[in-house]
Design a protein around this motif. Structure first.
Motif, short mmCIF file in Angstrom:
data_model
loop_
_atom_site.label_atom_id
_atom_site.label_comp_id
_atom_site.label_asym_id
_atom_site.label_seq_id
_atom_site.Cartn_x
_atom_site.Cartn_y
_atom_site.Cartn_z
N GLN A 55 0.84 -1.20 0.00
CA GLN A 55 0.00 0.00 0.00
C GLN A 55 0.87 1.25 0.00
N MET A 56 1.00 1.89 -1.17
CA MET A 56 1.75 3.14 -1.28
C MET A 56 1.04 4.03 -2.28
N PRO A 57 1.18 5.35 -2.13
CA PRO A 57 0.56 6.25 -3.10
C PRO A 57 1.26 6.17 -4.46
N ASP A 58 0.58 6.61 -5.47
CA ASP A 58 1.09 6.71 -6.83
C ASP A 58 1.24 5.34 -7.49
N LEU A 59 2.28 4.61 -7.17
CA LEU A 59 2.51 3.28 -7.75
C LEU A 59 2.70 2.31 -6.61
N ASN A 60 1.74 1.41 -6.40
CA ASN A 60 1.83 0.51 -5.25
C ASN A 60 2.86 -0.61 -5.48
N GLY A 61 3.14 -1.36 -4.43
CA GLY A 61 4.17 -2.39 -4.49
C GLY A 61 3.89 -3.50 -5.48
N LEU A 62 2.61 -3.87 -5.65
CA LEU A 62 2.27 -4.91 -6.63
C LEU A 62 2.54 -4.45 -8.05
#
Length: 125
Positions: A55-62
């Protein structure tokens, strides 16, 4: 050993970096605060291991991980450890990617370090 750690929480990155440096010999840790920055770093470095939040803004880890796997660069097959407090939501999605591991938050550091050792092939100190 060169490790990329990706998370949007600076305190967590500091905690993770300190534990990785204490646990592996000659460990270089590079930080990114989001998937876009991590993708840029993957174009500039060859990593032994990538550890990323989901869960991260802009471009998530997946999405970041999918782009790394699709790229023809040197990090295409690097082991990736997903670290997230949303295990039930993302666990099955991470299984679709090769050479990946999943660790729940809150992080149990000893368990994480064992998985990092297994994934990278580097022994713990």
């Amino acid at each position: 050993m060169k490790i990329l750690i990706v998370d949007d929480e600076d305190e967590f990155l500091e905690y993770l970096e300190a534990n990785l440096r204490q646990s592996f010999a000659e460990c270089e840790v590079i930080r990114a605060n989001d998937g876009r920055e991590a993708l840029r770093l993957c174009s500039q470095h060859t990593f032994t291991l990538i550890c990323t939040d989901i869960q991260m803004p802009d471009l998530n880890g997946l999405e970041f991980s999918r782009l790394v796997r699709q790229d023809q660069g040197p990090n295409r097959a690097v082991p990736i450890i997903f670290i997230s407090g949303f295990g039930d939501d993302f666990g099955s999605a991470t299984e679709q990617l090769t050479n990946t591991f999943f660790v729940d938050k809150p992080l149990r550091i000893a368990n994480f370090l064992r998985i990092a050792s297994l994934a990278s092939g580097a022994p713990l100190l």
